[in-house]
Design an enzyme around this catalytic site. Structure first.
Site, PDB file in Angstrom:
ATOM      1  N   ASP A   1       0.862  -1.179   0.000  1.00  0.00           N
ATOM      2  CA  ASP A   1       0.000   0.000   0.000  1.00  0.00           C
ATOM      3  C   ASP A   1       0.906   1.240   0.000  1.00  0.00           C
ATOM      4  O   ASP A   1       2.099   1.159   0.305  1.00  0.00           O
ATOM      5  CB  ASP A   1      -0.853  -0.050   1.282  1.00  0.00           C
TER       6      ASP A   1
ATOM      7  N   ASP B   1      -0.317   5.207   0.878  1.00  0.00           N
ATOM      8  CA  ASP B   1      -0.572   6.193   1.940  1.00  0.00           C
ATOM      9  C   ASP B   1      -0.590   5.553   3.329  1.00  0.00           C
ATOM     10  O   ASP B   1      -1.349   4.618   3.578  1.00  0.00           O
ATOM     11  CB  ASP B   1      -1.909   6.908   1.688  1.00  0.00           C
TER      12      ASP B   1
ATOM     13  N   ASP C   1      -1.716  -0.775   5.958  1.00  0.00           N
ATOM     14  CA  ASP C   1      -1.979  -0.140   7.253  1.00  0.00           C
ATOM     15  C   ASP C   1      -3.454  -0.038   7.594  1.00  0.00           C
ATOM     16  O   ASP C   1      -3.800   0.302   8.714  1.00  0.00           O
ATOM     17  CB  ASP C   1      -1.364   1.272   7.304  1.00  0.00           C
TER      18      ASP C   1
HETATM   19 MG   LIG Z   1      -2.970   3.172   3.545  1.00  0.00          MG
END
Ligand SMILES: [Mg+2]
Length: 279
Positions: free
Chosen positions: A12, A14, A219
């Site tokens: 991922d 961000d 995340d």
């Molecule tokens: Mg993310």
């Protein structure tokens, strides 16, 4: 981890490889350099658009596929993959494998929502780049890249009335589409997610390279389907210092980094490569 397998890292962006606030990846620089020295394929997998991701792929010097718009499509470098993915369509220097429905279909559904619901609906297609830049805290150029969406239509509804929202969900379901709610917007999209895209790409990579060992790093909740598809899921801590509890519940065997965002990413990837070097 056997050395005759290709190591593939799906990541991922961000809050994971990129800092949640500044979008910087400086903290991950030593792991990124180590990846270049090893036989590792780093695959970016984000909700961002092709227009946002292709420049980053090139800045990072990657010659690898990448997954856009939460699994809407996979882009593969032509010279490496043209012969291996006959089902993909040529798209400049890339081959594109579409896994979702095109935006035109999303706009048909959106038009129906506007006709049927008694509240104002404003989608990104109705807004100028300047307005989106201001609403999202982006520069004008960043907003223009973010707006080049192929498989996702962000929109806002001026109502929290449960009756309106449930009528909206019913219309979206009639169209066979999916609705998710982000911070500011609803997102209308096809039935794709990061997990389906990772599964499809892993299948292609096995065809192309033989045995692979797949790692996923994310995340937040939209990463859970991706983490469920890999051999080793890694969950990066959020800026609060805690890992996302919803992801841990879905992927209880995930390895949790000891640091936040790209610092955690750096540590996890260096550990992984050190383990690989030891065999
Ligand atoms: Mg993310």
């Amino acid at each position: 981890m056997a050395r005759d397998r290709l190591l593939v890292i799906y990541t991922d962006l961000d809050g994971t490889l990129l800092d949640a606030e500044t979008y910087a990846y400086e903290a991950a620089r030593s792991a990124l350099e180590a990846i270049r020295r090893h036989r590792v394929l780093l695959v970016l997998c984000s909700s961002k658009t092709r227009a946002e991701m292709a420049p980053l792929v090139s800045t990072l010097g990657l010659r690898a596929p990448f997954i856009v718009e939460n699994g809407g499509a996979i882009y593969l470098p032509c010279e490496e993959f043209a012969a291996w993915v006959p089902e993909a369509e040529p798209c400049g220097a890339w081959m594109r494998l579409v896994l979702s429905v095109p935006r035109a279909r999303l706009q048909e559904c959106l038009a129906e929502l506007k006709r049927s619901l008694p509240v104002p609906i404003v989608s990104w297609s109705d807004l100028a780049p300047e307005a989106i830049a201001e609403e999202c805290g982006l520069s004008l150029e960043e907003a223009q890249r973010a707006m080049q969406r192929e498989f996702d239509e962000p929109f806002r509804v001026a109502s929290d009335d449960p009756e309106v929202l449930s009528r909206m969900a019913a219309i979206v379901a009639e169209y066979g589409l999916r609705l998710t709610r982000g911070g500011r917007y609803f997102h209308l999209m096809g039935a794709s997610d990061k997990g389906r895209a990772v599964r499809a790409l892993t299948e292609i990579l096995r065809r192309r390279f033989g045995a692979i060992f797949a790692v996923g790093i994310g995340d937040s909740e939209n990463d859970a389907p991706m983490l469920a598809e890999v051999d080793l899921p890694i969950l990066v801590r959020r800026p609060s210092g805690e890992p996302d509890p919803a992801v841990l519940q879905l992927i209880p065997h995930a390895r949790v980094t000891s640091a936040v965002g790209p610092i955690g990413w750096n540590e996890a990837v260096l550990d992984l490569l050190a383990g690989e070097a030891r065999g």
